[in-house]
Design an enzyme around this catalytic site. Structure first.
Site, PDB file in Angstrom:
ATOM      1  N   ASP A  78       2.089  83.815  28.367  1.00  0.00           N
ATOM      2  CA  ASP A  78       3.361  84.110  27.702  1.00  0.00           C
ATOM      3  C   ASP A  78       4.420  84.592  28.682  1.00  0.00           C
ATOM      4  OD1 ASP A  78       1.596  86.356  27.943  1.00  0.00           O
ATOM      5  OD2 ASP A  78       2.844  87.513  26.559  1.00  0.00           O
ATOM      6  N   GLU A 143       0.107  88.951  26.854  1.00  0.00           N
ATOM      7  CA  GLU A 143       0.083  90.132  27.744  1.00  0.00           C
ATOM      8  C   GLU A 143       1.342  90.960  27.538  1.00  0.00           C
ATOM      9  OE1 GLU A 143       1.006  92.581  31.269  1.00  0.00           O
ATOM     10  OE2 GLU A 143       2.179  90.923  30.473  1.00  0.00           O
TER      11      GLU A 143
HETATM   12 ZN    ZN Z   1       3.254  89.571  33.647  1.00  0.00          ZN
END
Ligand code: ZN
Length: 400
Positions: A78, A143
């Protein structure tokens, strides 16, 4: 048109997949990685957790001694949102300027690293090498939202157990100087809410033992500590931030009306606990501040991430020795520090796996989460060479 290095073309293709929050195209990323694995000749694996939005994918290069602990090369898929009006180029076009700078969201954080792992393995395989230890290149979602749909369920899964990971690499950061950043730990995020009760009455009196008096002691104690920690930073504030604990008063609430002494005051603090401190030391400090301020004070933790010890950078840690020797052979000067923020590497350290954060990006301005994020293609290509060396040294690591 001059011909482009195919490693750069594949990187730019990866950057064009819009894995941006709030609706990241993970299916596009997974299909891309699966295709890379097929092309290179590596095993592709995927695990979906319950609920199915939680997943992890990984690509495996089987070692000649598969019973040895494996090496995990992790990255997240992401990227954070963009404000397109502040960019000179479409942030998902992977525009390459004449100076070789490639502009896109994710060039630094951290699609570069994910694809560099694969490109390094592609080159090592092409030269006929076989790894002694098994290598897993893992890709996880979310994340940037705290890892709760990616690394968090992954490290707890039986699939992860079976990978038998001995050491992990994850993201570091760009460095504007000639050296390379290396993170061996992170700070823990704590948020506390302190409720202070005291005597109330008309505001024209000197009423004793008020919530305000006690709150003042608490606020003073935390701010005295804040000054002491700030004082330890010296000139290299940005570099040393991870070595100290920050504390900031972020909210204060209370009172009934202007002429009544507040019977209750609620104060919220955000603390980032350095691993130079132990969890017990940090807890005791907070407890003492509250006790010293008087009676009828309670402290509640809103957030309390574990204080995870540093991955040692000493000869006892054989993974460090391997990593360091690879860097030395490439003439790389490492700048070790404690990451002031948080990455998925903390979840590896938490389950006892030594891990470093390293992104081979030197002489590059720090543009993670920023506008016009870029990396130069030469820095990117040099990074692949660096990983070739690191991966080879890591698989030769002595021990189980
Ligand atoms: Zn990162």
């Amino acid at each position: 048109m001059d011909s482009e290095d195919p490693s750069v073309s594949r990187f730019r293709e990866f950057l064009r997949i819009k894995s941006v929050h709030p609706n990241p195209d993970y299916a596009g990323c997974i299909a891309f990685i699966q295709r890379q694995a097929q092309e290179i000749g590596l095993e592709f694996h995927q695990v979906n957790f319950d609920p199915p939005a939680e997943f992890a994918v990984w690509v495996t290069w089987r070692g000649t001694e598969p019973s040895l602990k494996s090496i995990m090369l992790n990255s997240h898929l992401d990227v954070v949102p963009v404000d397109e009006s502040k960019w000179d180029f479409d942030p998902f076009s992977a525009h390459k300027a004449s100076d070789g700078n490639i502009y896109a969201r994710g060039t630094q954080d951290m699609k570069s690293v994910g694809i560099q792992y694969l490109e390094a393995i592609r080159k090592l395989m092409a030269s006929g090498l076989k790894p002694r230890r098994t290598i897993h290149v893992t890709f996880v979602p979310d994340e940037e939202l705290g890892g709760t749909k990616g690394m968090v369920p992954f490290v707890k899964s039986p699939e992860f157990q079976r990978l038998n990971v001995g050491f992990g690499l994850d993201e570091g950061g760009a460095c504007p100087a000639n050296s390379f950043l290396l993170f061996n730990a992170e700070r823990a995020l704590w948020q506390i809410r302190i409720t202070v009760k005291g005597n109330t009455g008309h505001a024209l009196h000197f009423i004793e033992n008020t919530a305000a008096e006690k709150s003042r002691k608490i606020i003073n104690a935390f701010h005295t500590f804040r000054e002491e920690e700030k004082g330890k930073l010296g000139d290299l504030a940005a570099i040393n931030l991870g070595n100290v604990t920050t504390v900031n008063m972020t909210m204060i609430q209370g009172g009934v009306q202007p002429n009544v002494i507040a019977p209750e005051i609620v104060i919220t603090f955000d603390l980032r606990i350095t691993p130079k401190w132990s969890q017990i030391e940090a807890e005791d400090f907070i407890k003492k501040v509250c006790t010293d301020a008087g009676d009828e004070i309670s402290c509640e933790y809103i957030l309390k991430g574990p204080v995870i010890p540093e991955t040692p950078m000493t000869p006892e840690n054989k993974w460090w020795t391997s990593f360091k020797s690879a860097c030395d052979s490439e003439g790389i000067e490492l700048l070790p520090l404690i990451c002031p923020g948080a990455t998925d590497a903390r979840f590896l350290r938490e389950v006892g796996i030594p891990a470093f954060g390293f992104s081979p990006m030197n002489n590059t301005p720090i543009l993670l989460h920023d506008n016009n994020e870029f990396v130069n293609e030469n820095v990117y290509l040099k990074g692949i060479k660096i990983y070739e060396k690191i991966i080879q040294r890591l698989w030769m690591t002595e021990g189980e």
